[in-house]
Motif scaffolding. Structure first.
Motif, short mmCIF file in Angstrom:
data_model
loop_
_atom_site.label_atom_id
_atom_site.label_comp_id
_atom_site.label_asym_id
_atom_site.label_seq_id
_atom_site.Cartn_x
_atom_site.Cartn_y
_atom_site.Cartn_z
N MET A 1 0.83 -1.20 0.00
CA MET A 1 0.00 0.00 0.00
C MET A 1 0.87 1.26 0.00
O MET A 1 0.57 2.24 -0.67
CB MET A 1 -0.92 -0.01 1.23
N GLY A 2 1.97 1.22 0.75
CA GLY A 2 2.86 2.38 0.82
C GLY A 2 3.35 2.81 -0.56
O GLY A 2 3.34 3.99 -0.90
N ARG A 3 3.75 1.82 -1.35
CA ARG A 3 4.24 2.16 -2.69
C ARG A 3 3.14 2.78 -3.56
O ARG A 3 3.39 3.70 -4.33
CB ARG A 3 4.79 0.90 -3.37
N GLU A 4 1.90 2.28 -3.39
CA GLU A 4 0.79 2.89 -4.14
C GLU A 4 0.61 4.35 -3.70
O GLU A 4 0.35 5.23 -4.51
CB GLU A 4 -0.51 2.12 -3.89
N VAL A 5 0.74 4.59 -2.38
CA VAL A 5 0.56 5.95 -1.87
C VAL A 5 1.67 6.86 -2.41
O VAL A 5 1.41 7.99 -2.83
CB VAL A 5 0.55 5.96 -0.33
N VAL A 6 2.90 6.34 -2.43
CA VAL A 6 4.00 7.13 -2.97
C VAL A 6 3.69 7.56 -4.41
O VAL A 6 3.82 8.73 -4.77
CB VAL A 6 5.32 6.31 -2.91
N LYS A 7 3.25 6.59 -5.21
CA LYS A 7 2.93 6.91 -6.61
C LYS A 7 1.80 7.94 -6.71
O LYS A 7 1.85 8.87 -7.51
CB LYS A 7 2.52 5.64 -7.37
N ASP B 1 16.20 5.35 -3.37
CA ASP B 1 15.15 6.30 -3.75
C ASP B 1 13.79 5.59 -3.74
O ASP B 1 13.61 4.58 -4.43
CB ASP B 1 15.44 6.88 -5.12
N ILE B 2 12.82 6.12 -2.99
CA ILE B 2 11.51 5.46 -2.87
C ILE B 2 10.76 5.46 -4.20
O ILE B 2 9.95 4.57 -4.49
CB ILE B 2 10.66 6.10 -1.75
N GLY B 3 11.04 6.46 -5.04
CA GLY B 3 10.40 6.52 -6.36
C GLY B 3 10.79 5.32 -7.21
O GLY B 3 9.95 4.72 -7.90
N GLU B 4 12.05 4.93 -7.16
CA GLU B 4 12.50 3.76 -7.90
C GLU B 4 11.83 2.50 -7.35
O GLU B 4 11.42 1.61 -8.10
CB GLU B 4 14.03 3.60 -7.80
N ILE B 5 11.74 2.42 -6.03
CA ILE B 5 11.12 1.24 -5.41
C ILE B 5 9.64 1.15 -5.78
O ILE B 5 9.11 0.07 -6.07
CB ILE B 5 11.30 1.30 -3.87
N ALA B 6 9.00 2.32 -5.80
CA ALA B 6 7.56 2.32 -6.08
C ALA B 6 7.27 2.17 -7.57
O ALA B 6 6.13 1.93 -7.97
CB ALA B 6 6.92 3.61 -5.55
N GLY B 7 8.32 2.31 -8.38
CA GLY B 7 8.13 2.13 -9.82
C GLY B 7 7.59 3.35 -10.53
O GLY B 7 6.97 3.24 -11.58
N CYS B 8 7.84 4.54 -9.97
CA CYS B 8 7.36 5.75 -10.66
C CYS B 8 8.52 6.69 -11.00
O CYS B 8 8.31 7.88 -11.19
CB CYS B 8 6.30 6.45 -9.84
N GLY B 9 9.73 6.16 -11.08
CA GLY B 9 10.87 7.01 -11.45
C GLY B 9 11.42 7.75 -10.23
O GLY B 9 10.78 7.82 -9.19
N PRO B 10 12.64 8.32 -10.38
CA PRO B 10 13.31 8.93 -9.23
C PRO B 10 12.53 10.11 -8.64
O PRO B 10 12.01 10.95 -9.35
CB PRO B 10 14.65 9.40 -9.83
N LEU B 11 12.45 10.14 -7.31
CA LEU B 11 11.77 11.24 -6.62
C LEU B 11 12.74 11.99 -5.70
O LEU B 11 12.35 12.96 -5.06
CB LEU B 11 10.61 10.68 -5.77
N GLU B 12 13.95 11.52 -5.63
CA GLU B 12 14.96 12.13 -4.75
C GLU B 12 14.49 12.17 -3.30
O GLU B 12 14.73 13.13 -2.57
CB GLU B 12 15.36 13.52 -5.26
N VAL B 13 13.81 11.13 -2.90
CA VAL B 13 13.41 10.96 -1.50
C VAL B 13 13.93 9.59 -1.06
O VAL B 13 13.41 8.57 -1.46
CB VAL B 13 11.88 11.02 -1.33
N PRO B 14 15.00 9.55 -0.26
CA PRO B 14 15.56 8.27 0.16
C PRO B 14 14.73 7.62 1.27
O PRO B 14 14.13 8.32 2.09
CB PRO B 14 16.94 8.64 0.69
N VAL B 15 14.71 6.31 1.29
CA VAL B 15 14.05 5.59 2.37
C VAL B 15 14.91 5.72 3.63
O VAL B 15 16.12 5.53 3.60
CB VAL B 15 13.91 4.09 2.02
N VAL B 16 14.27 6.08 4.74
CA VAL B 16 14.95 6.14 6.03
C VAL B 16 14.15 5.34 7.03
O VAL B 16 12.99 4.98 6.76
CB VAL B 16 15.10 7.60 6.52
#
Lengths: 274, 274, 274, 274
Positions: free
Chosen positions: B17-23, B47-62
């Protein structure tokens, strides 16, 4: 304190809808049938209960609306008149009812915009309640209200209406009315995601100015059905109403009879009474 | 004046669900993703954008929620935290968010009644808005609201819920919740017209205390579907919701993010925000 | 060469089904109504066309089946008798017909297995065609045949049958029959994928020995409906039949009349004639 | 005697459909994956099981179809090749397979009529079985067969097909194909009962030369659905197929693999194998 039953006069009592109303009023515990008016000469004086098929009610068919209303008002006070007659007499019937202090509940179609405005003004002056109801099916009104609410959150919607193949016009009046209600929100539906191509003309149905698509199915075996389908990513929300019998209008008629009692003006549409 | 975008932190960002929310947040024009918290050790710093599959968002997972909220509040002011984590951490997450002035939008299940009451009190004291939402599907909430309204006018109703055959429990939680909402009216449904006989036990489904019948279908190929069928003489009114993808929850998540901003207390259920 | 119309005698002509048959035969171009038998004393001698509501047919109601068959055979040769009478007279009626060289098409229910076998033997000896048809709805038979075919390729299936709430027994006879037809394949359906739990008893419906789940819905506004739902990974295949009027049986009656003519024995079930 | 498993080579193994086929073959007890061919350079040598997401299969991706077929035939004898590649290579792939004594099961689209005829001739000469299958969804084929059968008894039919709103063309190819199959009966459908009027153009959908009406619905949230509705007096018979996932094609692929083994020629369409 037990409430006295609501006295009801049915005008057009021997017609298809009139007979249904007679039966419905006869079985409603909080109502009493006090008059049955119908012009058909061959049934004058016969018991309307026998004609309607619900057993004797001791209410003879008569053809004088005015006299019936006068008598009912004197004996019972403040009755309601349900009118299922003809387009060419309904306007006069409603004026007569209001003039005699009787609340009209009108299912007869064919009143013009001007006639409705005129009757509303006349009712206002008399502080007399009444209702003109083009469609007594509660399910249809509930569906339309739910659709209007859903259209605030969904941008994509299509309407399918399905009727027997002896219905000549398409789309149905109810489907057009549903689309108009959705259009009142002022938004544009079904923004295209791709350039659509009809390989066979008409496949995508008709499209209203607001982008709502409507499709009409006509088959023997169908009666009267309406489906409103909302779509968004990953979900579909469908509202469907199926009519199989004239009986479906009776809860709306009885509800209208009850709800016009405290009114001081004429309302249009069952949704005003829900 | 252009509105500044709403800063959003996603907690549990690398889950399904988190990845869907990120997208969804990344593609919402009025929002900006400012933090992605997830405990999974192997993806820290990615980068969470890469993980979520929507391209780079420059937001690292912490993995430090508190630090992320502090930083986001300092830099952006008043962010919203969307929480899709675990039943055992959600209570602490929400307390933390409120303590740091961040509005929680909670999709994680498993909060007890006591925990919810406690969080509501905590939010009240802080005059801080927030939302706990067991089901973000707008269509389900609209269906339930339309069903509650219809149940005022229909005395007969049955619910059919249909799910894939890997769902173990029946009826579904949503169907039970729908029945409970109808029950709040205080009326008794489906008064029997005849003495019913089950030739095969269970054929008529289950029956709640208020007389609502529920039927559960389980088949591969189904996903998650609910149908509420109202009946009256001559008419059937059906409400149906079909889910085909997790994406169906995102409009409800985005709407919740927008609607918690002006709130001063914690609300429960998407219906409070519609 | 123009084919002579098929002479038809209707037994039980003034009953609900009988009157439908009279109307259907009267409007079929390749048939002619030559006799109307009914025991009701008050209508003897009246024109059956008037009773059935299709205008005068110059066929009076009589109560002597035997005499009618003899006369019809002499005048017209080889007629067909359609029987919609009573369980207690149908066996004798069919024997009489066969004895007089008249092909029976039987819609009356209530014949026992022994009676059917006996009549079949009697017809065989006389080389006389005939048909006993428990359900004349062609759509139901087509649905059942399509379901049997699908069940070869799908391992998961559930049946939902929906009827008005004045039907006392559940599941419907037709749904049980459908399940039996699927069971004849000899395979076990709906192998469980998880340990299922009914949080509310009965939610999952009833389960036949072969694992087919059946669910019965009862609501006013419904008439008679059956839905067979097959599921497999990623797909659902649904067969549905809706009945709204007794008229739905007439194509099956007319087809049976035409198809028994060349037969030399008694067949059971409309599917034998399709 | 235990039957040896059927050896299967998947061509286009790393594509969307190819990966599904790999998973399906890997879990079929009567088959064994013996080769995975794919041109994508970056995955050469990787285990196709890992790529398909079903765990290690010890079958590396290679790019040489011919060598794979030779090796598989030598080691295993008579394998089947499933082809989900590209329109521009499928013809050569199938010729290669037949030349090496391998039975082709082809899901790749784009073969011309001439190419199909040529391949059929080539297979005939080699007495080699094979199948070209434009749609592997068993449910669709069953629906179409049931519809063809129903159309012998019903004169009225309309088709509704519903797809996501990123599908550009309407009606769908499957709906057009269904209408063509019904048309092969040579009868004219939907004889009009009244003079129909479209108050809004397109409302009645499109109408084929044989009178079949088709309606196309496009909404987000839909996937791929087809409904064929037959009507007659008093009854409606509906066939519906819903697709929710590519997995729905796998039973048809596995069935085709099993059924081509004894064939001596090339067949077209899943219906030839049911």
């Amino acid at each position: 304190m037990v409430q006295a039953p609501i006295p009801v006069v049915v005008n057009g009592a021997a017609g298809k809808m009139g007979r249904e109303v007679v039966k419905a009023v006869a079985s409603a515990e909080d109502m009493i049938l006090v008059g049955a008016v119908d012009r058909s000469p061959e049934i004058q004086g016969q018991d309307i209960g026998e004609i309607a098929g619900c057993g004797p009610l001791e209410v003879p068919v008569v053809n004088d609306l005015q006299a019936t209303l006068v008598l009912a008002t004197q004996e019972r006070g403040l009755p309601v008149m349900v009118d299922f007659t003809h387009p060419d007499s309904v306007y006069e019937n409603v004026r007569t009812a209001i003039a005699y202090g009787v609340r009209p509940v009108v299912g007869t179609t064919g009143l013009t915009k001007e006639q409705i405005d005129d009757l509303a003004e006349f009712a206002d002056k008399a502080s007399m309640g009444g209702a003109i109801v083009p469609n007594f099916a509660i399910g249809v009104v509930l569906l339309q209200q739910a659709a209007v609410r859903a259209s605030q959150y969904f941008d994509h919607v299509e309407i399918i209406e399905l009727h027997h193949n002896q219905k000549a016009d398409a789309p149905s009046g109810t489907a057009i009315q549903t689309a108009q209600l959705l259009a009142e929100l002022g938004k544009s539906f079904n923004p295209p995601m791709v350039e659509e191509t009809e390989k066979l003309a008409g496949a995508r149905g008709t499209r209203t100015g607001e982008g709502i698509q409507i499709h009409s199915i006509r088959l023997p075996g169908l009666i009267a059905h309406q489906e409103v389908i909302f779509g968004a990513a990953g979900q579909i929300y469908t509202l469907r109403h199926d009519t199989s019998d004239r009986a479906c209008f009776m809860p709306g008629v009885l509800l209208s009879i009850r709800k016009v009692l405290p009114l001081k003006s004429l309302v249009y549409g069952l949704e005003k009474l829900l």
